[in-house]
Design a protein around this motif. Sequence first.
Motif, PDB file in Angstrom:
ATOM      1  N   SER A   6      29.297  18.533  45.116  1.00 35.75           N
ATOM      2  CA  SER A   6      28.381  18.631  46.265  1.00 35.75           C
ATOM      3  C   SER A   6      28.991  18.009  47.506  1.00 35.75           C
ATOM      4  O   SER A   6      28.900  18.559  48.602  1.00 35.75           O
ATOM      5  CB  SER A   6      27.063  17.930  45.962  1.00 35.75           C
ATOM      6  OG  SER A   6      26.382  18.639  44.965  1.00 35.75           O
ATOM      7  N   TYR A   7      29.626  16.835  47.338  1.00 38.46           N
ATOM      8  CA  TYR A   7      30.178  16.169  48.524  1.00 38.46           C
ATOM      9  C   TYR A   7      31.318  16.977  49.135  1.00 38.46           C
ATOM     10  O   TYR A   7      31.481  16.989  50.349  1.00 38.46           O
ATOM     11  CB  TYR A   7      30.621  14.742  48.192  1.00 38.46           C
ATOM     12  CG  TYR A   7      29.433  13.803  48.066  1.00 38.46           C
ATOM     13  CD1 TYR A   7      28.431  13.805  49.030  1.00 38.46           C
ATOM     14  CD2 TYR A   7      29.310  12.936  46.998  1.00 38.46           C
ATOM     15  CE1 TYR A   7      27.327  12.971  48.927  1.00 38.46           C
ATOM     16  CE2 TYR A   7      28.204  12.088  46.890  1.00 38.46           C
ATOM     17  CZ  TYR A   7      27.216  12.113  47.863  1.00 38.46           C
ATOM     18  OH  TYR A   7      26.122  11.287  47.762  1.00 38.46           O
ATOM     19  N   ARG A   8      32.100  17.648  48.275  1.00 32.66           N
ATOM     20  CA  ARG A   8      33.190  18.476  48.825  1.00 32.66           C
ATOM     21  C   ARG A   8      32.624  19.490  49.817  1.00 32.66           C
ATOM     22  O   ARG A   8      33.110  19.641  50.932  1.00 32.66           O
ATOM     23  CB  ARG A   8      33.919  19.201  47.687  1.00 32.66           C
ATOM     24  CG  ARG A   8      35.079  20.057  48.180  1.00 32.66           C
ATOM     25  CD  ARG A   8      35.839  20.701  47.048  1.00 32.66           C
ATOM     26  NE  ARG A   8      36.260  19.737  46.051  1.00 32.66           N
ATOM     27  CZ  ARG A   8      35.904  19.738  44.762  1.00 32.66           C
ATOM     28  NH1 ARG A   8      35.105  20.699  44.309  1.00 32.66           N
ATOM     29  NH2 ARG A   8      36.317  18.817  43.932  1.00 32.66           N
ATOM     30  N   SER A  49      23.960   0.503  48.040  1.00 32.46           N
ATOM     31  CA  SER A  49      24.672   0.684  46.758  1.00 32.46           C
ATOM     32  C   SER A  49      24.716   2.129  46.276  1.00 32.46           C
ATOM     33  O   SER A  49      25.231   2.407  45.195  1.00 32.46           O
ATOM     34  CB  SER A  49      24.022  -0.200  45.691  1.00 32.46           C
ATOM     35  OG  SER A  49      22.703   0.250  45.421  1.00 32.46           O
ATOM     36  N   SER A  50      24.161   3.056  47.047  1.00 35.01           N
ATOM     37  CA  SER A  50      24.253   4.482  46.691  1.00 35.01           C
ATOM     38  C   SER A  50      24.572   5.229  47.995  1.00 35.01           C
ATOM     39  O   SER A  50      23.858   6.133  48.395  1.00 35.01           O
ATOM     40  CB  SER A  50      22.930   4.960  46.090  1.00 35.01           C
ATOM     41  OG  SER A  50      21.848   4.602  46.933  1.00 35.01           O
ATOM     42  N   CYS A  51      25.673   4.821  48.616  1.00 34.05           N
ATOM     43  CA  CYS A  51      25.894   5.216  50.024  1.00 34.05           C
ATOM     44  C   CYS A  51      26.260   6.688  50.203  1.00 34.05           C
ATOM     45  O   CYS A  51      26.070   7.234  51.280  1.00 34.05           O
ATOM     46  CB  CYS A  51      26.957   4.324  50.668  1.00 34.05           C
ATOM     47  SG  CYS A  51      28.617   4.571  50.024  1.00 34.05           S
ATOM     48  N   SER A  70      28.661   1.201  48.889  1.00 31.67           N
ATOM     49  CA  SER A  70      29.398   1.476  47.652  1.00 31.67           C
ATOM     50  C   SER A  70      28.799   2.699  46.990  1.00 31.67           C
ATOM     51  O   SER A  70      27.623   3.031  47.204  1.00 31.67           O
ATOM     52  CB  SER A  70      29.343   0.274  46.708  1.00 31.67           C
ATOM     53  OG  SER A  70      28.036   0.084  46.226  1.00 31.67           O
ATOM     54  N   ASP A  71      29.618   3.363  46.196  1.00 38.38           N
ATOM     55  CA  ASP A  71      29.159   4.551  45.485  1.00 38.38           C
ATOM     56  C   ASP A  71      30.098   4.790  44.305  1.00 38.38           C
ATOM     57  O   ASP A  71      31.287   4.461  44.378  1.00 38.38           O
ATOM     58  CB  ASP A  71      29.178   5.777  46.410  1.00 38.38           C
ATOM     59  CG  ASP A  71      28.289   6.897  45.912  1.00 38.38           C
ATOM     60  OD1 ASP A  71      27.173   7.059  46.438  1.00 38.38           O
ATOM     61  OD2 ASP A  71      28.703   7.601  44.949  1.00 38.38           O
ATOM     62  N   ALA A  72      29.548   5.397  43.248  1.00 35.57           N
ATOM     63  CA  ALA A  72      30.370   5.697  42.072  1.00 35.57           C
ATOM     64  C   ALA A  72      31.368   6.818  42.356  1.00 35.57           C
ATOM     65  O   ALA A  72      32.401   6.922  41.691  1.00 35.57           O
ATOM     66  CB  ALA A  72      29.471   6.106  40.910  1.00 35.57           C
ATOM     67  N   ASN A 115      18.963   1.001  47.320  1.00 33.82           N
ATOM     68  CA  ASN A 115      19.349   2.005  46.323  1.00 33.82           C
ATOM     69  C   ASN A 115      18.350   3.159  46.377  1.00 33.82           C
ATOM     70  O   ASN A 115      17.157   2.965  46.133  1.00 33.82           O
ATOM     71  CB  ASN A 115      19.339   1.360  44.925  1.00 33.82           C
ATOM     72  CG  ASN A 115      19.904   2.294  43.887  1.00 33.82           C
ATOM     73  OD1 ASN A 115      19.472   3.427  43.776  1.00 33.82           O
ATOM     74  ND2 ASN A 115      20.877   1.809  43.135  1.00 33.82           N
ATOM     75  N   ASP A 116      18.849   4.352  46.723  1.00 40.73           N
ATOM     76  CA  ASP A 116      17.925   5.498  46.805  1.00 40.73           C
ATOM     77  C   ASP A 116      18.111   6.477  45.656  1.00 40.73           C
ATOM     78  O   ASP A 116      17.686   7.625  45.745  1.00 40.73           O
ATOM     79  CB  ASP A 116      18.047   6.201  48.167  1.00 40.73           C
ATOM     80  CG  ASP A 116      19.437   6.781  48.410  1.00 40.73           C
ATOM     81  OD1 ASP A 116      20.283   6.741  47.496  1.00 40.73           O
ATOM     82  OD2 ASP A 116      19.682   7.278  49.531  1.00 40.73           O
ATOM     83  N   ALA A 117      18.773   6.013  44.566  1.00 40.77           N
ATOM     84  CA  ALA A 117      19.057   6.971  43.491  1.00 40.77           C
ATOM     85  C   ALA A 117      18.812   6.408  42.098  1.00 40.77           C
ATOM     86  O   ALA A 117      19.127   7.069  41.107  1.00 40.77           O
ATOM     87  CB  ALA A 117      20.510   7.436  43.615  1.00 40.77           C
TER      88      ALA A 117
HETATM   89  C1  LIG Z   1      20.936  10.682  46.746  1.00 38.81           C
HETATM   90  S1  LIG Z   1      22.657  10.398  46.756  1.00 38.81           S
HETATM   91  C2  LIG Z   1      22.886   9.280  48.083  1.00 38.81           C
HETATM   92  C3  LIG Z   1      22.618   9.790  49.421  1.00 38.81           C
HETATM   93  C4  LIG Z   1      22.916   8.808  50.512  1.00 38.81           C
HETATM   94  N1  LIG Z   1      22.301   7.494  50.296  1.00 38.81           N
HETATM   95  C5  LIG Z   1      22.410   9.397  51.822  1.00 38.81           C
HETATM   96  O1  LIG Z   1      21.322   9.034  52.260  1.00 38.81           O
HETATM   97  O2  LIG Z   1      23.091  10.247  52.384  1.00 38.81           O
HETATM   98  C6  LIG Z   1      22.836   9.312  45.393  1.00 38.81           C
HETATM   99  C7  LIG Z   1      24.185   8.635  45.280  1.00 38.81           C
HETATM  100  O3  LIG Z   1      24.144   7.707  44.206  1.00 38.81           O
HETATM  101  C8  LIG Z   1      25.407   7.693  43.589  1.00 38.81           C
HETATM  102  N2  LIG Z   1      25.242   7.210  42.214  1.00 38.81           N
HETATM  103  C9  LIG Z   1      24.567   7.811  41.214  1.00 38.81           C
HETATM  104  N3  LIG Z   1      24.638   7.083  40.090  1.00 38.81           N
HETATM  105  C10 LIG Z   1      25.367   5.985  40.399  1.00 38.81           C
HETATM  106  C11 LIG Z   1      25.771   4.824  39.665  1.00 38.81           C
HETATM  107  N4  LIG Z   1      25.435   4.669  38.378  1.00 38.81           N
HETATM  108  N5  LIG Z   1      26.503   3.887  40.302  1.00 38.81           N
HETATM  109  C12 LIG Z   1      26.815   4.029  41.632  1.00 38.81           C
HETATM  110  N6  LIG Z   1      26.469   5.101  42.381  1.00 38.81           N
HETATM  111  C13 LIG Z   1      25.753   6.057  41.759  1.00 38.81           C
HETATM  112  C14 LIG Z   1      25.891   9.125  43.640  1.00 38.81           C
HETATM  113  O4  LIG Z   1      27.302   9.228  43.532  1.00 38.81           O
HETATM  114  C15 LIG Z   1      25.339   9.588  44.984  1.00 38.81           C
HETATM  115  O5  LIG Z   1      26.296   9.491  45.989  1.00 38.81           O
END
Ligand SMILES: C[S@@+](CC[C@H](N)C(=O)[O-])C[C@H]1O[C@@H](n2cnc3c(N)ncnc32)[C@H](O)[C@@H]1O
Length: 259
Positions: A6-8, A49-51, A70-72, A115-117
């Motif tokens: 998706s990011y690509r 933490s879910s940037c 930070s992001d995974a 954290n939004d995820a």
């Molecule tokens: C909804 S997206 C983030 C969108 C971003 N915050 C924005 O507003 O544009 C969720 C993010 O959480 C990351 N994510 C999901 N599981 C994760 C984990 N266990 N550790 C770190 N990051 C994680 C994903 O890689 C993804 O980039």
Amino acid sequence: TDYTTSYRWEWFSRARWQEGFRHAKKASSGGFVELVKERGLDRELVLDSSCGLGLKTIVMEEAGINVEGSDACALAVEYARLLAEEEGHRDIRYFQSTWEALPRTTEKRYAALFNDALSWVYSEEEMVASLKGLHDVLKPGGILAYMGALPGSDENTSALLYNGEWSKMLSEAGRYSLGFRFSDGHRCVTQAVVLEKGTDYVDRHLLYIIEDGKKRCRLEARTERHPLKWHWPRMEQHLVRAGFCEFTTKEFIADSGKP
Ligand SMILES: C[S@@+](CC[C@H](N)C(=O)[O-])C[C@H]1O[C@@H](n2cnc3c(N)ncnc32)[C@H](O)[C@@H]1O
């Protein structure tokens, strides 16, 4: 799930959103910004933490918060750095880490985490490990602000909310819909979305159809699972186990008037 695909294509088609992202992201991160200010933490270090591509991170920084991202997903972090540079925020530090690994990937400790995820984690084991990692990277008394199950909601209200969410998704977009179509003059990408409801989750299958002038087009796909199982009693149990001790909800009304 791995967000790389998706990011690509989000990055490839960033002319669609780069100019206007602040408006939407202000609405979805405004509650956190308000909270950090209310608690007098604006001079402390906080972590998005879910940037992802760092859109909310930029909005938080511009609101006067001392924030890192930070992001995974390694590709997201790479693009987040590029975007920050293009938007004049070369000073924002981004790094790759899962939530579980945070205490090992950074030596810093944060006053607050955004954290939004979190509620997109599917397995119980991953939720337990993620919450522990997030907890252990906080300073004593630190705050985790996440979007998801609301303290006080019970299994029934959560089920109602989620069923409502499913009906809303269906009525807004339908089970099959077209996302975006974008061309840079050489390649054209079309995003199609298929929704599927499982026992305790909704899957959004994201299909990217890539045409680059060759006879055949290419297809890349990614499934985004939205679990429906994180009602408050279950979340509370895991949060307490990870070491969290005070729970509250925060309402925020965006400039658009939407809660
Ligand atoms: C909804 S997206 C983030 C969108 C971003 N915050 C924005 O507003 O544009 C969720 C993010 O959480 C990351 N994510 C999901 N599981 C994760 C984990 N266990 N550790 C770190 N990051 C994680 C994903 O890689 C993804 O980039």
